[in-house]
Design an enzyme around this catalytic site. Structure first.
Site, PDB file in Angstrom:
ATOM      1  N   ASN A   1       0.848  -1.189   0.000  1.00 36.09           N
ATOM      2  CA  ASN A   1       0.000   0.000   0.000  1.00 36.09           C
ATOM      3  C   ASN A   1       0.890   1.248   0.000  1.00 36.09           C
ATOM      4  O   ASN A   1       1.692   1.443   0.917  1.00 36.09           O
ATOM      5  CB  ASN A   1      -0.915  -0.007   1.223  1.00 36.09           C
ATOM      6  CG  ASN A   1      -1.837   1.202   1.265  1.00 36.09           C
ATOM      7  OD1 ASN A   1      -1.443   2.289   1.626  1.00 36.09           O
ATOM      8  ND2 ASN A   1      -3.090   0.972   0.908  1.00 36.09           N
TER       9      ASN A   1
ATOM     10  N   CYS B   1      -4.338  11.110  -0.189  1.00 37.91           N
ATOM     11  CA  CYS B   1      -3.307  12.026   0.313  1.00 37.91           C
ATOM     12  C   CYS B   1      -3.462  13.411  -0.322  1.00 37.91           C
ATOM     13  O   CYS B   1      -3.874  13.532  -1.473  1.00 37.91           O
ATOM     14  CB  CYS B   1      -1.918  11.490  -0.016  1.00 37.91           C
ATOM     15  SG  CYS B   1      -1.607   9.859   0.659  1.00 37.91           S
TER      16      CYS B   1
END
Length: 304
Positions: free
Chosen positions: A100, A131
């Site tokens: 990940n 993000c």
């Protein structure tokens, strides 16, 4: 005998049970607790190009049927993942290893994903697009079709034959358009959903419980939301989906797969009940037999 084997973009899993990133460490931590080879795959702790110390504490707030977390992607960086964590896990685990990866710019995603994909132990690269894009005002990559597609295209260019799954955020108004943009940009699969943005306040101090004020809300409470989004995306896209969000029982696994998931990730429940994934893996064939299902692939997306 019920067949529980599934296929994720060419990667074979013995069953669809996958501990979600951030809730199972790097897999090795659980090896002394139970036989982790019972699990179809493991999504490893989120990793960035460079080491990160994460957010200030406190990072966790308890909620009814869930929790809020704001860890801030604390990790040792991609080089440690590749040199240490992946080889250590492969020595003891035969299932699918899912790396990940997170990043704060496209260049960071590309550099980290290239290293993850080049590692022989990695079976699937899972890209977390929740993000903030530091070059675009801090808005998360996964909140627009254009930015999510840009990450997908850039990562696919450096990962070779390794399948790339894009992990989508639910904090959007139209997850289907983002999913379709990722598919068109070359994604081999999708993971959804990530955590829902939430907040708790201490009424005595009158301040947020989590130092970062807000964090990712996960746990059983978000399961219906996750099922809805998995259903919508799986109907709109032709690539496989890993369903995630509030899964806590074998019955939840079946429901998520009926909504369209080819595999099912288990997140917050691992923190509440460390044996939950083991229990689901053992209980799933029994449940399928009771439901008259001989091959688990028969139920994927069966709900119209």
């Amino acid at each position: 005998m019920v067949n529980t084997k599934i296929n994720l973009a060419g990667v074979s899993l013995s069953n669809p049970i996958v501990p979600a990133s951030g809730t199972f460490g790097f897999g090795t931590e659980m090896a002394d607790v139970y036989d982790i080879n019972l699990l179809g795959g493991i999504s490893l702790k989120g990793t960035t190009l460079n080491p990160r110390v994460g957010n200030p504490t406190p990072r966790i707030a308890e909620c009814s049927s869930g929790m809020i977390s704001s860890v801030g992607l604390e990790n040792a960086g991609i080089d440690v993942l590749v040199a240490e964590k992946l080889p250590e896990l492969r020595k003891i685990y035969n299932g699918a290893i899912i790396a990940n990866i997170s990043g704060f710019s496209i260049d960071e995603y590309v550099a980290a994903c290239a290293k993850a994909a080049a590692a022989p132990e990695t079976d699937i690269v899972e890209v977390n697009v929740s993000c903030p894009n530091v070059h675009n005002g801090g808005m998360a990559f996964g909140t627009s079709p254009e930015s999510a597609a840009a990450v997908t295209k850039a990562v696919k260019a450096v990962t070779g034959p390794k399948p790339v799954f894009i992990k989508l955020s639910p904090n959007v108004t139209d997850i289907v358009s983002i999913a379709k943009a990722c598919e068109e940009a070359g994604a081999d699969g999708l993971t959804l959903i990530n955590t829902v943005l939430g907040m708790r306040i201490n009424i005595k101090t009158r301040r947020p419980i989590v130092a970062n004020r807000m964090g990712g809300f996960s746990g059983r409470a978000i399961f219906p939301l996750a099922v809805r989004m998995v259903y919508q995306v799986s109907k709109a896209c032709s690539i496989p989906v890993m369903g995630c969000g509030g899964v806590a029982t074998a019955e939840d696994v079946v429901e998520m797969m009926m909504a369209g998931a080819s595999a099912v990730q288990v997140g917050a429940e691992n923190l509440r009940e460390p044996y939950c994934c083991r229990n689901m893996a053992l209980e799933l064939p029994v449940l399928l037999e009771k439901l008259g299902v001989k091959d688990i692939n028969e139920i994927i997306g069966i709900t119209e």
